[in-house]
Every structure is written in C-alpha cells, then in structure tokens.
Enzyme design. Structure first.
Site, PDB file in Angstrom:
ATOM      1  CB  CYS A 119      36.959  44.727  46.466  1.00 21.07           C
ATOM      2  SG  CYS A 119      36.802  43.376  47.659  1.00 21.07           S
ATOM      3  CB  ALA A 120      41.262  42.500  46.541  1.00 20.33           C
TER       4      ALA A 120
END
Length: 437
Positions: free
Chosen positions: A337-338
């Site tokens: 994800c991030a």
C-alpha cells in the site's frame, strides 16, 4: 475546451458544459452558431449544476476530511432540488416506481436482491408476505434512483458521485437494519430480551469509545507481543521516523541477501506478523530468509510537517543500516500500500543516483497511476483539497479512527451495517478477528 468558434460543434459545447470546461462568455460566443435548442442547453446546464452541487455537498469520502452528516444532508437536498428542476425526468421515474410498487403490493413483483447481497439471506424475507413486500419496496426505490442518475445525462465521474451520495442514504434505510430484522426478533424471543440489553450496552460502549461506529472486532481479544507480533526479534536501528526490526532465524541456514518488509504508514508493522498461523514474517523466516521489518513511528501534531520525502529519507537510512548489519550490498524488499508507494519512489531516487541497494521488489495493493478512477479519487476537487489543507493545518495529524471511518463508509454494508446488525440488533459480541484488531 479551447476558445469556441463558429466551427465548434453542438456536441463539443455540450461535452464542455458537462466538464465545466467553458466560461459563460465562451458559451455565448459559441451558441450563436451552434444550432443548439433551448431544451438542449437547459439540460446541459442543469446537468452541470447537479454535478457541481453534489461534489460541493459531499467533501468525502476524502481521507483527510471524512464523511460528515451535514454534507450528506446537503447533498440529498441538492439532489431533490435538481429533480424538481427536471420535472419530466423525475416524473417518469416516479411513475416507474409507482408501477413497480403496485406490483409489490399485489404480490406480483419479481424483484430480488443480487446474489452477493447477504442482507436478506434469512428465509423470512422471501417466505413471509409482509417481509417480502418490505424488501421489494426497498429494492424498487434503489432501482429507480439508480436509473434516474443514469437519465440525468451526467458524465460517468459526476454520476458516480451522485450515486455514492444516494447509496449512503439508501443503505442506511434498508429494512435489514431495522429492529424488525427477522433474526433479531427470533434472538429477542430466544433470550427473553437479553440480546436487546446486550445490544444497547454495546451501542453505548461504541458511542463512548469507538466514535459511534459499530466495533468490527473485539478490542480486548488480543494483546500485542502475546497473541500478535510475537515472533522473536530485536530493534537494531532507529531514527526519528522508524525503527528497523531484525527477526531471529527459524532455520538452520539463511539466505545471504536480507529481506525487508515495509508496511504502510497507516498500519502497524504487525500487519505482517499477526497470530502465528497468519504471520507472513514467521512464514518467511521458516523458508530461510533473513527477515527485517520497518516499524513506522506513530506521528503526533509535532510532526505536522513530515512529507513523503521524510519517509523516503528514513527508509533510505534503514536500508543502509540493514546492508551494513548483514554485510550485503543490497536487499530484497516487500512493500504494501503506502509503503509500496514510498519504496518505489525511493528506488527511482536511487536509480537517478546510480546507487542500487534493492535487488528485487515485491508490491502488495500498491497504486501507481494516481489518475486511475477510485472511490476516494472521485471526490478530489478544489473544494476537497482546500478542506483537506484546512484540516491538516488545524490538527497536524490524522487520527487512525478518522481514517478507519472513511474506509468503512466506502463499503457501508460490509463494514458498518453488517456490524450494526451483529452487535446491536442480535446482541452478539464483536468478532474476534486479528486483522481488524
């Protein structure tokens, strides 16, 4: 749209209107030669107004603003006003709903929920005539509203904004969320009213301790270091932004090149080290990998000025420390994800400096193309950006509970109303679920 000329076609003018890509002066100049009828112009302008008002009314789901009740109420009012401004379209769909509802009342409607819609899985919704009519009336409302949005002629992106705002209201009003839920009434009789008492107690607890949201997991079921994140390891490096954890090997031999887990900044590192049978870190150790993991610092308002470059620099330092500890020139990395966005940006920076420190990269749930359509991205406009900046300047940091609410409302049936029914109507305790914990 470029400045309209006499050669600008009616189709180009209508498209520009829907995109809000034409000024009033440009419109007047082009309309002189366009051949557009008054009705065509009126419909285009009304479509433009619907999208603008709906977007302004709902600032969320924006991860830095959230979904506010006043926004939803304002958007609902705006949609009703626009329905009045397009009376023929509204009347046509109102008549369609009336016909469908008459079929429901007579018991002749064939409306059924989608196979993936488990809200009405209890047999009572189909077998009991009264419950079946409740369900079908609700489905008729949803169907006509959905078809009305299509009939407005809005661009896809604008139509999805309006559709989302409407869905928040219709999903909340679903009869499956009411106290008449057949499973809830059966549980009430079976327990002599005890399920209702437990439901009210859990509602009060969530109002006090969970920002009024139904708990998705038992908050007391796990203890970090005992039930979760209990794979042995040590912190071997620390800077202002993160810690680097080195895990004890679980095999007689290990690969020379180390393996680094990089979690998202919005999650704890033990996203990869849940209960032993669900621990990805433990599994990697058992395969003979030298495993390290990043644990991001939980920021406070004092870190309000941290940006992406802050995390990239901290990660760069951690990788240097990892390579020094293992005497390896590079490492393999898994980013999620991030965390995946962060490490990918770092790799581009390292490539520009001709400093290869990463041999192989694995990514999980990582978005690269920021122009791709997403539910969050639908509401990215000047209003939401301005509100996000104002929120950031005021608070300095986004609380985890705020972000959790935003993502929950993106899928309200699964992540809100499902737990509303379980916790409050049925009086069941929240599930014991390590991922949601």
């Amino acid at each position: 749209m470029t400045k309209p000329t006499a050669e600008t076609t009616p189709e180009q003018i209508l498209a520009a209107l829907k995109r809000n890509d034409v000024t009033a002066e440009q419109l007047l100049e082009a309309v002189k030669h366009s051949g557009l009828t008054d009705e065509q112009l009126l419909q285009a302008v009304e479509g433009r107004q619907i999208s603008a008002n709906a977007t302004d009314g709902v600032l969320g789901p924006n991860p830095f603003v959230g979904i506010r009740l006043q926004d939803i109420g304002a958007t609902a009012g705006t949609i009703l006003k626009q329905a009045v401004k397009q009376p023929l379209t509204a009347a046509r769909h109102l008549a369609g709903f009336a016909r469908q509802e008459w079929q429901v009342i007579k018991g002749e409607s064939d409306l059924r929920p989608a196979p993936s819609d488990h809200r009405f899985s209890d047999p009572t919704w189909n077998e009991n005539p009264l419950y079946r009519r409740f369900m079908q009336s609700y489905l008729a409302v949803r169907q006509e509203l959905d078809e009305w949005v299509d009939a407005t002629g809005l661009e896809h992106r604008d139509a999805e904004r309006v559709r989302f705002a409407l869905s928040l209201v219709t999903e909340a009003l679903a009869p499956s969320n009411w106290i008449i839920h057949p499973a809830a009434l059966k549980r009430l009789l079976e327990t002599g009213g005890a399920s209702a008492v437990r439901g009210v107690q859990q509602l009060i607890d969530d109002l006090r301790h969970n920002n009024g949201m139904p708990s998705m997991a038992d908050r007391t079921a796990f203890k970090v270091g005992e039930d979760l994140a209990n794979t042995p390891g040590s912190v071997v490096f620390r800077n202002e932004v993160c810690e680097l954890i080195q895990y004890n090997p679980r095999s007689a031999k290990v690969y020379r090149r180390p393996f680094l887990f990089i979690p998202p900044q919005i999650n704890k590192f033990y996203l990869y080290d849940l209960s032993p049978k669900k621990s990805l870190i433990r599994y990697a150790l058992e395969q003979g990998l030298q495993v390290f993991a990043i644990s991001w610092r939980n920021p406070t308002p004092d870190q309000w000025d941290w940006g992406l470059e802050t995390y990239i620099q901290a990660l760069d330092e951690a990788i240097d420390a990892l390579c020094e500890i293992t005497a390896s020139p590079d490492c393999n990395v898994l980013g999620g994800c991030a965390g995946g966005i962060t490490v990918t940006t770092l790799l581009a920076h390292l490539a520009a400096r001709n400093k290869p420190k990463v041999n192989a990269l694995t990514l999980m749930v990582t978005l690269f193309d920021m122009s791709a359509e997403t539910q969050l991205g639908m509401f990215a406009n000047p209003s939401t950006i301005a509100a996000a900046k104002k929120h950031s300047a005021k608070h300095g940091v986004l609380g985890g509970s705020e972000m959790a609410q935003v993502f929950a409302w993106l899928r309200p049936n699964d992540l809100v109303w499902n737990y509303w029914i379980n916790n409050y109507l049925l009086g069941n305790p929240p599930p014991v679920f390590d991922v949601l914990f």
